[in-house]
Write a protein that holds these residues in place. Structure first.
Motif, mmCIF file in Angstrom:
data_model
loop_
_atom_site.group_PDB
_atom_site.id
_atom_site.type_symbol
_atom_site.label_atom_id
_atom_site.label_comp_id
_atom_site.label_asym_id
_atom_site.label_seq_id
_atom_site.Cartn_x
_atom_site.Cartn_y
_atom_site.Cartn_z
ATOM 1 N N GLY A 1 18.067 -32.458 -22.121
ATOM 2 C CA GLY A 1 18.417 -33.051 -23.404
ATOM 3 C C GLY A 1 18.996 -32.090 -24.414
ATOM 4 O O GLY A 1 19.921 -32.433 -25.143
ATOM 5 N N ASP A 2 18.449 -30.871 -24.532
ATOM 6 C CA ASP A 2 18.957 -29.919 -25.516
ATOM 7 C C ASP A 2 18.904 -28.515 -24.923
ATOM 8 O O ASP A 2 18.483 -28.319 -23.775
ATOM 9 C CB ASP A 2 18.167 -30.005 -26.824
ATOM 10 N N TRP A 3 19.335 -27.515 -25.702
ATOM 11 C CA TRP A 3 19.440 -26.156 -25.188
ATOM 12 C C TRP A 3 18.092 -25.611 -24.754
ATOM 13 O O TRP A 3 17.986 -24.928 -23.738
ATOM 14 C CB TRP A 3 20.079 -25.242 -26.233
ATOM 15 N N ARG A 4 17.053 -25.909 -25.528
ATOM 16 C CA ARG A 4 15.728 -25.364 -25.218
ATOM 17 C C ARG A 4 15.196 -25.944 -23.910
ATOM 18 O O ARG A 4 14.666 -25.232 -23.063
ATOM 19 C CB ARG A 4 14.769 -25.644 -26.370
ATOM 20 N N GLU A 5 15.331 -27.252 -23.764
ATOM 21 C CA GLU A 5 14.904 -27.893 -22.516
ATOM 22 C C GLU A 5 15.727 -27.379 -21.341
ATOM 23 O O GLU A 5 15.203 -27.162 -20.247
ATOM 24 C CB GLU A 5 15.041 -29.410 -22.628
ATOM 25 N N ALA A 6 17.016 -27.170 -21.581
ATOM 26 C CA ALA A 6 17.892 -26.685 -20.507
ATOM 27 C C ALA A 6 17.462 -25.309 -20.016
ATOM 28 O O ALA A 6 17.314 -25.075 -18.808
ATOM 29 C CB ALA A 6 19.335 -26.634 -20.999
ATOM 30 N N LEU A 7 17.253 -24.360 -20.938
ATOM 31 C CA LEU A 7 16.869 -23.011 -20.540
ATOM 32 C C LEU A 7 15.464 -22.995 -19.929
ATOM 33 O O LEU A 7 15.198 -22.251 -18.979
ATOM 34 C CB LEU A 7 16.940 -22.068 -21.737
ATOM 35 N N SER A 8 14.570 -23.801 -20.470
ATOM 36 C CA SER A 8 13.219 -23.876 -19.924
ATOM 37 C C SER A 8 13.240 -24.431 -18.500
ATOM 38 O O SER A 8 12.577 -23.913 -17.596
ATOM 39 C CB SER A 8 12.336 -24.757 -20.816
ATOM 40 N N THR A 9 14.028 -25.480 -18.301
ATOM 41 C CA THR A 9 14.136 -26.081 -16.970
ATOM 42 C C THR A 9 14.697 -25.097 -15.959
ATOM 43 O O THR A 9 14.171 -24.961 -14.845
ATOM 44 C CB THR A 9 15.023 -27.340 -17.028
ATOM 45 N N LEU A 10 15.751 -24.389 -16.329
ATOM 46 C CA LEU A 10 16.355 -23.419 -15.425
ATOM 47 C C LEU A 10 15.376 -22.295 -15.097
ATOM 48 O O LEU A 10 15.292 -21.841 -13.949
ATOM 49 C CB LEU A 10 17.632 -22.856 -16.031
ATOM 50 N N ALA A 11 14.614 -21.843 -16.079
ATOM 51 C CA ALA A 11 13.638 -20.774 -15.844
ATOM 52 C C ALA A 11 12.533 -21.236 -14.901
ATOM 53 O O ALA A 11 12.168 -20.528 -13.948
ATOM 54 C CB ALA A 11 13.045 -20.314 -17.176
ATOM 55 N N HIS A 12 11.986 -22.412 -15.159
ATOM 56 C CA HIS A 12 10.907 -22.921 -14.304
ATOM 57 C C HIS A 12 11.407 -23.211 -12.886
ATOM 58 O O HIS A 12 10.694 -22.961 -11.902
ATOM 59 C CB HIS A 12 10.300 -24.183 -14.919
ATOM 60 N N ARG A 13 12.613 -23.738 -12.770
ATOM 61 C CA ARG A 13 13.150 -24.011 -11.443
ATOM 62 C C ARG A 13 13.462 -22.713 -10.696
ATOM 63 O O ARG A 13 13.314 -22.645 -9.473
ATOM 64 C CB ARG A 13 14.398 -24.899 -11.555
ATOM 65 N N THR A 14 13.868 -21.677 -11.428
ATOM 66 C CA THR A 14 14.066 -20.378 -10.787
ATOM 67 C C THR A 14 12.742 -19.853 -10.254
ATOM 68 O O THR A 14 12.671 -19.327 -9.134
ATOM 69 C CB THR A 14 14.674 -19.370 -11.786
ATOM 70 N N ARG A 15 11.690 -19.978 -11.042
ATOM 71 C CA ARG A 15 10.355 -19.522 -10.601
ATOM 72 C C ARG A 15 9.919 -20.274 -9.346
ATOM 73 O O ARG A 15 9.453 -19.673 -8.374
ATOM 74 C CB ARG A 15 9.336 -19.713 -11.717
#
Length: 230
Positions: free
Chosen positions: A82-96
């Motif tokens: 939905g927004d930049w914060r959710e985007a970066l958080s999602t990418l970080a968690h999916r990378t983990r």
């Protein structure tokens, strides 16, 4: 010319292509780490002669680049956040989560960016999340900051997982075994801050610790973006 620009040779006399080579290499790495991957071992798994692989891949580094790009396909979310914060958080968690499935990925995170389609798509998604919110230099520093956090946190977590496997002791078992020594050292009074952390601190699990640290980093990015737009 990169490995992605170089055409593959004809698949004969036996079917062979980069997709099968990379899949075999990933399977070997998932089983035994990057040290278990060599062109000879990959060829053996595919019942092919090692020299045949050189028509598709010139070096082991090219193979690693292809492996990283392949698993980066697991990082991209199916739906746009939905927004930049959710985007970066999602990418970080999916990378983990991807690194926990493929532990060897932690050894290759943070190096030169891969230039394959999935790697470029992850980079595009990361930059696009902040596009237009600040000047490009601020955006790039924000992306680097978030990436530095989750890369370090993932590497530390994977190192802990490997230590448990090597010693045969879980974190709590290791703490119990080390307890007498730690208690003796803290009793000297030389480590007051550490003593407070040991006696009063809350022991969070790896996922909670990762999520909390990420939120703090994103808070800092949000504050910087707010200053940039004012």
């Amino acid at each position: 010319m990169t490995v992605w620009d170089r055409p593959e040779p004809p698949a004969r006399p036996a079917p062979l292509d980069r997709e099968r080579i990379v899949a075999a290499a990933i399977a070997l790495a998932d089983e035994g780490g990057l040290e278990a991957v060599s062109l000879r071992k990959v060829a053996a798994r595919l019942n092919a002669g090692p020299m045949r692989l050189y028509g598709y891949i010139s070096t082991k580094q090219e193979l690693f680049d292809l492996m990283v790009d392949e698993v980066q396909g697991e990082i991209l979310p199916e739906e746009p956040p939905g927004d930049w914060r959710e985007a970066l958080s999602t990418l970080a968690h999916r990378t983990r989560r991807t690194a926990l499935r493929h532990e060897w990925l932690a050894d290759l995170l943070g190096g030169r960016p891969t230039l394959g389609p999935n790697g470029l798509a992850v980079t595009e998604a990361t930059l696009a999340a902040l596009d237009g919110l600040a000047d490009i230099d601020t955006v790039m520093r924000a992306v680097e900051t978030v990436s530095a956090y989750f890369t370090g946190a993932i590497r530390r977590e994977i190192a802990s997982v490997r230590a448990e496997r090597a010693t045969g002791l879980s974190k709590r078992e290791w703490q119990r075994a080390s307890g007498p020594h730690v208690t003796k050292m803290l009793a000297t009074g030389r480590f007051p801050a550490l003593s407070r952390a040991v006696h009063d601190g809350t022991d969070a699990d790896a996922e909670t610790s990762f999520a909390t640290g990420l939120e703090w980093v994103l808070d800092a990015v949000a504050a910087r973006l707010a200053r940039s737009s004012s």
